[in-house]
Design an enzyme around this catalytic site. Sequence first.
Site, PDB file in Angstrom:
ATOM      1  N   LYS A 217       1.143  -0.881   0.041  1.00 57.23           N
ATOM      2  CA  LYS A 217      -0.216  -0.223  -0.142  1.00 57.23           C
ATOM      3  C   LYS A 217       0.519   1.613   0.085  1.00 57.23           C
ATOM      4  O   LYS A 217       0.375   2.302  -1.481  1.00 57.23           O
ATOM      5  CB  LYS A 217      -0.998   0.029   1.361  1.00 57.23           C
ATOM      6  CG  LYS A 217      -1.837   1.115   1.238  1.00 57.23           C
ATOM      7  CD  LYS A 217      -2.733   1.758   0.311  1.00 57.23           C
ATOM      8  CE  LYS A 217      -3.402   2.824   0.599  1.00 57.23           C
ATOM      9  NZ  LYS A 217      -3.930   3.188  -0.276  1.00 57.23           N
TER      10      LYS A 217
ATOM     11  N   LYS B 152       1.398  11.991   4.737  1.00 57.57           N
ATOM     12  CA  LYS B 152       1.180  11.087   5.464  1.00 57.57           C
ATOM     13  C   LYS B 152       1.684   9.707   5.020  1.00 57.57           C
ATOM     14  O   LYS B 152       2.465   8.910   4.745  1.00 57.57           O
ATOM     15  CB  LYS B 152      -0.126  10.277   5.810  1.00 57.57           C
ATOM     16  CG  LYS B 152       0.243   8.978   7.084  1.00 57.57           C
ATOM     17  CD  LYS B 152      -1.594   8.782   7.673  1.00 57.57           C
ATOM     18  CE  LYS B 152      -1.661   8.374   6.065  1.00 57.57           C
ATOM     19  NZ  LYS B 152      -2.899   6.987   6.370  1.00 57.57           N
TER      20      LYS B 152
HETATM   21  N1  LIG Z   1      -9.692   8.877   1.337  1.00 58.74           N
HETATM   22  C1  LIG Z   1      -9.154   7.953   0.129  1.00 58.74           C
HETATM   23  O1  LIG Z   1      -9.150   8.152  -0.965  1.00 58.74           O
HETATM   24  C2  LIG Z   1      -8.735   6.324   0.784  1.00 58.74           C
HETATM   25  C3  LIG Z   1      -7.753   5.420   0.097  1.00 58.74           C
HETATM   26  C4  LIG Z   1      -7.160   4.935   0.179  1.00 58.74           C
HETATM   27  C5  LIG Z   1      -6.988   4.766   1.280  1.00 58.74           C
HETATM   28  N2  LIG Z   1      -6.944   5.383   2.923  1.00 58.74           N
HETATM   29  C6  LIG Z   1      -7.216   5.357   3.538  1.00 58.74           C
HETATM   30  O2  LIG Z   1      -7.770   4.947   4.491  1.00 58.74           O
HETATM   31  C7  LIG Z   1      -7.699   5.482   6.486  1.00 58.74           C
HETATM   32  C8  LIG Z   1      -8.598   6.733   6.273  1.00 58.74           C
HETATM   33  O3  LIG Z   1      -8.867   7.314   5.658  1.00 58.74           O
HETATM   34  P1  LIG Z   1     -10.435   8.407   5.366  1.00 58.74           P
HETATM   35  O4  LIG Z   1     -10.161   9.288   3.813  1.00 58.74           O
HETATM   36  O5  LIG Z   1     -11.461   7.642   5.750  1.00 58.74           O
HETATM   37  O6  LIG Z   1      -9.679   9.544   6.486  1.00 58.74           O
HETATM   38  P2  LIG Z   1     -11.067  10.524   7.301  1.00 58.74           P
HETATM   39  O7  LIG Z   1     -12.659  10.646   6.671  1.00 58.74           O
HETATM   40  O8  LIG Z   1     -10.344  10.700   7.711  1.00 58.74           O
HETATM   41  O9  LIG Z   1     -11.559   9.735   8.090  1.00 58.74           O
HETATM   42  C9  LIG Z   1     -10.371   8.435   9.714  1.00 58.74           C
HETATM   43  C10 LIG Z   1     -11.462   8.092  10.233  1.00 58.74           C
HETATM   44  O10 LIG Z   1     -10.228   7.988  11.307  1.00 58.74           O
HETATM   45  C11 LIG Z   1     -10.837   8.052  12.827  1.00 58.74           C
HETATM   46  N3  LIG Z   1      -9.859   8.325  13.817  1.00 58.74           N
HETATM   47  C12 LIG Z   1      -8.373   9.090  13.729  1.00 58.74           C
HETATM   48  N4  LIG Z   1      -7.808   9.230  15.059  1.00 58.74           N
HETATM   49  C13 LIG Z   1      -8.731   8.323  15.484  1.00 58.74           C
HETATM   50  C14 LIG Z   1      -8.309   7.932  17.284  1.00 58.74           C
HETATM   51  N5  LIG Z   1      -7.313   7.952  17.033  1.00 58.74           N
HETATM   52  N6  LIG Z   1      -8.944   6.898  17.439  1.00 58.74           N
HETATM   53  C15 LIG Z   1      -9.914   5.900  16.589  1.00 58.74           C
HETATM   54  N7  LIG Z   1     -10.166   6.960  15.830  1.00 58.74           N
HETATM   55  C16 LIG Z   1      -9.809   7.700  15.096  1.00 58.74           C
HETATM   56  C17 LIG Z   1     -11.761   8.801  12.357  1.00 58.74           C
HETATM   57  O11 LIG Z   1     -12.431   8.972  13.784  1.00 58.74           O
HETATM   58  P3  LIG Z   1     -13.623  10.668  13.984  1.00 58.74           P
HETATM   59  O12 LIG Z   1     -14.651  10.575  12.557  1.00 58.74           O
HETATM   60  O13 LIG Z   1     -13.568  10.577  14.698  1.00 58.74           O
HETATM   61  O14 LIG Z   1     -12.487  11.771  13.526  1.00 58.74           O
HETATM   62  C18 LIG Z   1     -12.530   8.828  10.846  1.00 58.74           C
HETATM   63  O15 LIG Z   1     -13.612   7.323  11.628  1.00 58.74           O
HETATM   64  C19 LIG Z   1      -6.245   6.373   5.943  1.00 58.74           C
HETATM   65  O16 LIG Z   1      -4.966   5.963   6.345  1.00 58.74           O
HETATM   66  C20 LIG Z   1      -6.468   6.905   4.398  1.00 58.74           C
HETATM   67  O17 LIG Z   1      -4.905   6.896   4.558  1.00 58.74           O
HETATM   68  C21 LIG Z   1      -7.977   6.694   1.943  1.00 58.74           C
END
Ligand SMILES: NC(=O)c1ccc[n+]([C@@H]2O[C@H](COP(=O)([O-])OP(=O)(O)OC[C@H]3O[C@@H](n4cnc5c(N)ncnc54)[C@H](OP(=O)(O)O)[C@@H]3O)[C@@H](O)[C@H]2O)c1
Length: 296
Positions: free
Chosen positions: A169, A237
């Site tokens: 990844k 990140k």
């Molecule tokens: N977006 C994309 O296109 C994409 C594609 C592939 C992979 N990813 C990966 O998937 C993951 C999530 O991405 P996302 O885009 O969905 O991000 P996001 O919308 O910012 O969501 C982040 C999630 O992590 C939770 N979180 C953060 N800190 C936390 C903690 N200390 N304890 C518990 N929960 C915590 C947040 O909770 P809260 O709601 O309370 O903040 C939220 O549910 C990341 O690792 C990202 O790199 C993202």
Amino acid sequence: MNLSIGWIGAGKMGEAMIERLLDGGVSVSVWNRTPEKCAALIERGATAAATPAVAAAENVVFSIVLDDSALRDLYEREDGVLSGSATVWVDCSSVSPGAAKAAAEAAAAKGVKFVSAPVSGNPGVVRAGRLIFAVSGPPAAIDSARPYFDVIGRAVHVVGDSNQASVVKICTNALLGVLMETLSEVAILGEKSGVKREALLNFINDSAVGSPFSTYKTAALVNLDFTPTFTSEAQRKDLRLALSLADEAGASMPLVFATEKEFDRLVTSGVGAGLDIASAIAQVALDSEIEITPEN
Ligand SMILES: NC(=O)c1ccc[n+]([C@@H]2O[C@H](COP(=O)([O-])OP(=O)(O)OC[C@H]3O[C@@H](n4cnc5c(N)ncnc54)[C@H](OP(=O)(O)O)[C@@H]3O)[C@@H](O)[C@H]2O)c1
């Protein structure tokens, strides 16, 4: 088959993945740190879990959270994911191999099998059923998770039996960052030289160097719509994870090094903070002293 699952993390990706499960007839018990974000999912049929441990009352629990420290929080808290009765924990977050290894060790100490399953595809890709998983972990645990992978996405690539999926990844997203930066740079070079962004990008997309990624980012680069699907911060990140892995492995990554500097500037300058990675074009435009406007 009546499937049920526990789910931790209803951010942009988690929400879209849970929607796929609900639409596929899977019962989902969901916990998110900010509970309000689960409201739409609960209206759609998910059950609210009060803690990660409650979500992990199901035999298989999935998680997708932001980064290494969020993943650690999931199992270090008292009511964490390893305090439930799940026997298999599948984590889909993009984290370092070290963080995945530490989570697997903490899980093993509680008799839980950990599967590392980061994904490629943004929330739109998830909703279109096109998400792919890089997966590593104990084969029997991967088998237990397979029905859920199949409902959510389109393909599962098993790449090893421990934390190799996080390496895959990280490599994929390092390439993504370099591609986003380069697409932005050539779009501005073209515009400064008298070519419309749409004309240039349509040609690139039709050529051998075009890709699904360049094609779906074209609308954002043409219309300057930076509504976040994958944020500049998350991209930074992942570039940092790649550089740190490169350090450990003794691998040379000069392009990724330069790209991290650009994404760091994009975030700290405020130009792309909280916005989609396509906002990289706005920083390149500023540096190139050209005012860009939506073309459509
Ligand atoms: N977006 C994309 O296109 C994409 C594609 C592939 C992979 N990813 C990966 O998937 C993951 C999530 O991405 P996302 O885009 O969905 O991000 P996001 O919308 O910012 O969501 C982040 C999630 O992590 C939770 N979180 C953060 N800190 C936390 C903690 N200390 N304890 C518990 N929960 C915590 C947040 O909770 P809260 O709601 O309370 O903040 C939220 O549910 C990341 O690792 C990202 O790199 C993202």
